[in-house]
Design a protein around this motif. Structure first.
Motif, PDB file in Angstrom:
ATOM      1  N   PHE A   1       0.857  -1.181   0.000  1.00 31.43           N
ATOM      2  CA  PHE A   1       0.000   0.000   0.000  1.00 31.43           C
ATOM      3  C   PHE A   1       0.889   1.225   0.000  1.00 31.43           C
ATOM      4  N   ASN A   2       0.458   2.256  -0.685  1.00 27.66           N
ATOM      5  CA  ASN A   2       1.116   3.542  -0.562  1.00 27.66           C
ATOM      6  C   ASN A   2       0.518   4.172   0.694  1.00 27.66           C
ATOM      7  N   LYS A   3       1.173   3.969   1.802  1.00 26.02           N
ATOM      8  CA  LYS A   3       0.614   4.380   3.089  1.00 26.02           C
ATOM      9  C   LYS A   3       0.487   5.887   3.215  1.00 26.02           C
ATOM     10  N   ALA A   4       1.216   6.624   2.377  1.00 27.89           N
ATOM     11  CA  ALA A   4       1.089   8.086   2.387  1.00 27.89           C
ATOM     12  C   ALA A   4      -0.283   8.520   1.877  1.00 27.89           C
ATOM     13  N   LYS A   5      -0.922   7.684   1.063  1.00 26.68           N
ATOM     14  CA  LYS A   5      -2.251   8.010   0.548  1.00 26.68           C
ATOM     15  C   LYS A   5      -3.374   7.560   1.482  1.00 26.68           C
ATOM     16  N   CYS A   6      -3.059   6.821   2.495  1.00 31.12           N
ATOM     17  CA  CYS A   6      -4.070   6.333   3.424  1.00 31.12           C
ATOM     18  C   CYS A   6      -4.426   7.431   4.415  1.00 31.12           C
ATOM     19  N   LYS A   7      -5.710   7.683   4.581  1.00 33.51           N
ATOM     20  CA  LYS A   7      -6.193   8.734   5.480  1.00 33.51           C
ATOM     21  C   LYS A   7      -7.344   8.196   6.316  1.00 33.51           C
ATOM     22  N   VAL A   8      -7.550   8.835   7.461  1.00 35.01           N
ATOM     23  CA  VAL A   8      -8.698   8.540   8.303  1.00 35.01           C
ATOM     24  C   VAL A   8      -9.539   9.801   8.383  1.00 35.01           C
ATOM     25  N   LEU A   9     -10.826   9.672   8.067  1.00 34.34           N
ATOM     26  CA  LEU A   9     -11.771  10.780   8.179  1.00 34.34           C
ATOM     27  C   LEU A   9     -12.696  10.462   9.340  1.00 34.34           C
ATOM     28  N   HIS A  10     -12.600  11.252  10.385  1.00 29.50           N
ATOM     29  CA  HIS A  10     -13.456  11.064  11.565  1.00 29.50           C
ATOM     30  C   HIS A  10     -14.730  11.857  11.342  1.00 29.50           C
ATOM     31  N   VAL A  11     -15.864  11.161  11.288  1.00 25.75           N
ATOM     32  CA  VAL A  11     -17.142  11.781  10.975  1.00 25.75           C
ATOM     33  C   VAL A  11     -18.041  11.734  12.192  1.00 25.75           C
ATOM     34  N   GLY A  12     -18.731  12.819  12.439  1.00 27.95           N
ATOM     35  CA  GLY A  12     -19.777  12.789  13.445  1.00 27.95           C
ATOM     36  C   GLY A  12     -19.533  13.638  14.662  1.00 27.95           C
ATOM     37  N   TRP A  13     -20.583  13.720  15.407  1.00 29.06           N
ATOM     38  CA  TRP A  13     -20.634  14.531  16.600  1.00 29.06           C
ATOM     39  C   TRP A  13     -19.964  13.777  17.742  1.00 29.06           C
ATOM     40  N   ARG A  14     -19.090  14.429  18.461  1.00 28.87           N
ATOM     41  CA  ARG A  14     -18.361  13.834  19.605  1.00 28.87           C
ATOM     42  C   ARG A  14     -17.557  12.595  19.223  1.00 28.87           C
ATOM     43  N   ASN A  15     -16.991  12.605  18.058  1.00 27.73           N
ATOM     44  CA  ASN A  15     -16.174  11.482  17.621  1.00 27.73           C
ATOM     45  C   ASN A  15     -14.888  11.461  18.453  1.00 27.73           C
ATOM     46  N   PRO A  16     -14.521  10.326  19.047  1.00 24.57           N
ATOM     47  CA  PRO A  16     -13.316  10.261  19.880  1.00 24.57           C
ATOM     48  C   PRO A  16     -12.013  10.389  19.085  1.00 24.57           C
ATOM     49  N   LYS A  17     -12.075  10.281  17.775  1.00 24.03           N
ATOM     50  CA  LYS A  17     -10.916  10.446  16.891  1.00 24.03           C
ATOM     51  C   LYS A  17      -9.733   9.579  17.300  1.00 24.03           C
ATOM     52  N   HIS A  18      -9.987   8.290  17.320  1.00 19.98           N
ATOM     53  CA  HIS A  18      -8.937   7.333  17.642  1.00 19.98           C
ATOM     54  C   HIS A  18      -7.874   7.319  16.553  1.00 19.98           C
ATOM     55  N   ASP A  19      -6.681   6.897  16.931  1.00 18.14           N
ATOM     56  CA  ASP A  19      -5.588   6.729  15.985  1.00 18.14           C
ATOM     57  C   ASP A  19      -5.559   5.278  15.520  1.00 18.14           C
ATOM     58  N   TYR A  20      -5.191   5.093  14.239  1.00 19.34           N
ATOM     59  CA  TYR A  20      -5.118   3.760  13.662  1.00 19.34           C
ATOM     60  C   TYR A  20      -3.782   3.604  12.968  1.00 19.34           C
ATOM     61  N   ARG A  21      -3.370   2.341  12.807  1.00 18.68           N
ATOM     62  CA  ARG A  21      -2.112   2.101  12.115  1.00 18.68           C
ATOM     63  C   ARG A  21      -2.325   1.040  11.053  1.00 18.68           C
ATOM     64  N   LEU A  22      -1.483   1.122  10.034  1.00 20.54           N
ATOM     65  CA  LEU A  22      -1.463   0.126   8.976  1.00 20.54           C
ATOM     66  C   LEU A  22      -0.058  -0.439   8.992  1.00 20.54           C
ATOM     67  N   GLY A  23       0.069  -1.660   9.472  1.00 17.94           N
ATOM     68  CA  GLY A  23       1.394  -2.234   9.702  1.00 17.94           C
ATOM     69  C   GLY A  23       2.028  -1.511  10.869  1.00 17.94           C
ATOM     70  N   GLU A  24       3.205  -0.966  10.660  1.00 16.82           N
ATOM     71  CA  GLU A  24       3.922  -0.252  11.721  1.00 16.82           C
ATOM     72  C   GLU A  24       3.698   1.262  11.669  1.00 16.82           C
ATOM     73  N   GLU A  25       3.053   1.742  10.606  1.00 18.93           N
ATOM     74  CA  GLU A  25       2.896   3.185  10.421  1.00 18.93           C
ATOM     75  C   GLU A  25       1.515   3.663  10.858  1.00 18.93           C
ATOM     76  N   TRP A  26       1.492   4.825  11.505  1.00 24.85           N
ATOM     77  CA  TRP A  26       0.233   5.434  11.911  1.00 24.85           C
ATOM     78  C   TRP A  26      -0.401   6.108  10.710  1.00 24.85           C
ATOM     79  N   ILE A  27      -1.715   6.004  10.599  1.00 25.13           N
ATOM     80  CA  ILE A  27      -2.445   6.601   9.480  1.00 25.13           C
ATOM     81  C   ILE A  27      -2.809   8.035   9.846  1.00 25.13           C
ATOM     82  N   GLU A  28      -2.530   8.938   8.919  1.00 28.59           N
ATOM     83  CA  GLU A  28      -2.800  10.360   9.134  1.00 28.59           C
ATOM     84  C   GLU A  28      -4.307  10.622   9.118  1.00 28.59           C
ATOM     85  N   SER A  29      -4.736  11.532   9.976  1.00 31.03           N
ATOM     86  CA  SER A  29      -6.130  11.946  10.015  1.00 31.03           C
ATOM     87  C   SER A  29      -6.320  13.130   9.074  1.00 31.03           C
ATOM     88  N   SER A  30      -7.495  13.230   8.475  1.00 32.07           N
ATOM     89  CA  SER A  30      -7.777  14.309   7.533  1.00 32.07           C
ATOM     90  C   SER A  30      -9.131  14.937   7.864  1.00 32.07           C
TER      91      SER A  30
END
Length: 173
Positions: free
Chosen positions: A49-78
């Motif tokens: 995977f091109n992990k630089a293109k992987c993003k997390v979009l946190h949607v909604g009211w009071r979203n806790p905005k957890h962090d996620y990883r793909l393999g050893e790398e953390w996925i950037e939030s957008s």
């Protein structure tokens, strides 16, 4: 339980998406398990995977905005993502999408104005239908304007000050 909508959308490559409700730790863990499974599948099939293109979009009211990883790398939030030409932000507010659609439509109208000498209805209407309306109608079922200001923006006369030139045409919507 909170009644607010809390969802996280993880986007990979160009068309792979994972989505889930994350108002509990079990929801967060389920998404992370899916990401781990996706990473194992990619390794098994010797794909990267091109992990630089992987993003997390946190949607909604009071979203806790957890962090996620793909393999050893953390996925950037957008805060917003564009998918199939539709701009979606974390509040599901489509005002920016309406502004972009109106901007594109007005740009095309300006090109028609500069490139076509005739202002007759027989000339302008087919051009408008073929070149302008598709920008305003693309995926409108998804991002249809909800606020009066967005509707007025899309219905506004093109290129203010040139209403007489476009009288033979049609309003934007």
């Amino acid at each position: 339980m909170d009644s607010g909508i809390e969802c996280t959308l993880s986007k990979f490559a160009d068309d792979t998406k994972l989505c889930g409700v994350v108002n509990t730790l079990e929801g967060r863990d389920a998404i992370q398990r899916d990401l781990d499974r996706l990473e194992r599948w990619a390794c098994t099939n010797r794909m990267k995977f091109n992990k630089a293109k992987c993003k997390v979009l946190h949607v909604g009211w009071r979203n806790p905005k957890h962090d996620y990883r793909l393999g050893e790398e953390w996925i950037e939030s957008s805060p917003k993502e564009k998918d199939l030409g539709v701009l979606i932000d974390e509040k599901l507010n489509m005002s920016r999408q309406c502004a972009l659609a109106a901007q594109k439509a007005n740009h095309v109208l300006g090109c028609i104005k500069r490139g076509v000498a005739s202002r007759s209805r027989e000339v302008i209407l087919p051009l408008y239908s073929a070149l302008v309306r598709p920008h305003l109608e693309y995926c409108i079922q998804l991002w249809g304007p909800q606020y009066r200001r967005d509707i007025e923006l899309l219905e506004a006369s093109p290129e203010e000050g040139h209403e007489a030139d476009w009288r033979a045409g049609a309003p934007l919507l």
